[in-house]
Write an enzyme that holds these catalytic residues in place. Sequence first.
Site, PDB file in Angstrom:
ATOM      1  N   LYS A 248       0.836  -1.208   0.000  1.00  0.00           N
ATOM      2  CA  LYS A 248       0.000   0.000   0.000  1.00  0.00           C
ATOM      3  C   LYS A 248       0.870   1.256   0.000  1.00  0.00           C
ATOM      4  O   LYS A 248       0.688   2.156  -0.827  1.00  0.00           O
ATOM      5  CB  LYS A 248      -0.925   0.014   1.217  1.00  0.00           C
ATOM      6  CG  LYS A 248      -1.905   1.183   1.225  1.00  0.00           C
ATOM      7  CD  LYS A 248      -2.577   1.365   2.571  1.00  0.00           C
ATOM      8  CE  LYS A 248      -1.717   2.198   3.488  1.00  0.00           C
ATOM      9  NZ  LYS A 248      -2.420   2.619   4.713  1.00  0.00           N
TER      10      LYS A 248
ATOM     11  N   ASP B 116      -6.508   1.189   1.068  1.00  0.00           N
ATOM     12  CA  ASP B 116      -6.585   1.515   2.497  1.00  0.00           C
ATOM     13  C   ASP B 116      -7.953   1.102   3.029  1.00  0.00           C
ATOM     14  O   ASP B 116      -8.736   0.455   2.322  1.00  0.00           O
ATOM     15  CB  ASP B 116      -6.292   2.999   2.733  1.00  0.00           C
ATOM     16  CG  ASP B 116      -7.421   3.901   2.257  1.00  0.00           C
ATOM     17  OD1 ASP B 116      -8.346   3.407   1.558  1.00  0.00           O
ATOM     18  OD2 ASP B 116      -7.400   5.102   2.578  1.00  0.00           O
TER      19      ASP B 116
END
Length: 351
Positions: free
Chosen positions: A219, A237
């Site tokens: 991420k 997220d």
Amino acid sequence: MKKSSASKKTASAKGAAEEKAAVEKAAAEKPAAKKSAAKKTAGKKAAAKKAAAKKAAPMKRQAPAKRPAVVPKKAAAAVKGVAPAKTVAAKPPRGESRTALVRRARRIDRELAEVYPYAHPELDFENPFQLVVATVLSAQTTDLRVNQTTPALFAKYPTPEDLAAAVPEEVEEILRPTGFFRAKTKSVIGLSKALAEDFGGEVPGRLEDLVKLPGVGRKTAFVVLGNAFGRPGITVDTHFQRLVRRWRWTEETDPDKIEAAVGALFPKSDWTDLSHHVIWHGRRICHARKPACGACPIAPLCPAYGEGETDPEKAKKLLKYEKGGLPGQRLKPPQAYLDAGGKPAPPLGAG
């Protein structure tokens, strides 16, 4: 006369015996007949019950043949030292074909692009080093809190070499407002040392190098690649995960599988902006606990419409950031955001 009387008696006795035998035979046959009749009745009832259940049960629709998902090479490519995101086909809502799912997903993104034409990463940064550090610090806290904390950090430690040589206790004191400050101090000092020793003080522009840095996962790597180097990536997220499941783009819960499933619905060139659009919408309108359904611009396209407040006036009160007349997350937002009426966030300690 006597002979006739005896004959009559014999005939009478014989008739009585025959009648008795008939009665006994009937008595013996009666339970068997009863049992047979009961068996037939039970069979008829079972057949009737089965027919009724079959009639009451809804007709099963034959599921359309699944077409294999074509995942862009980047999403499924193997990376040394990192488990690659697996190819996962998004599961459309009941009755929705894959083609319809792709069209609906892309239309949602186009609608959000019109609502948030100025969508951007909500962490303040001036270079790749600041972005990677800020992204690591954003775990378990808001971007606003990170933006209010990093000015002091970068003023004191402007380069990876500076932060690598920092006294941990001094860094911890600066990072205290972000929470988990000891673990975060260890991560940012560790990644700064790795940058200084292994990459000449420069943030690498490759996924396989970024994920080797302490505290940096897929991420964080995609945030840096997409926003500091202009290389497409999907940022999965908590907001992104929540919304793509509400929209039924995928039912996956693992971030890597979500990345692959959603990436298969869009051209690779759309991935970074798509991430911004979805995350912005999740922060401003489609909240975790009380989504503002009545103020949502994509309500007609949302399978989860009605999970939140549908009354327009009540929904407006749930809006956050600039949609609710409040400042955004960045202290120094892009000019396009300010031109569109967005407000910069207040610095740490401001009233």
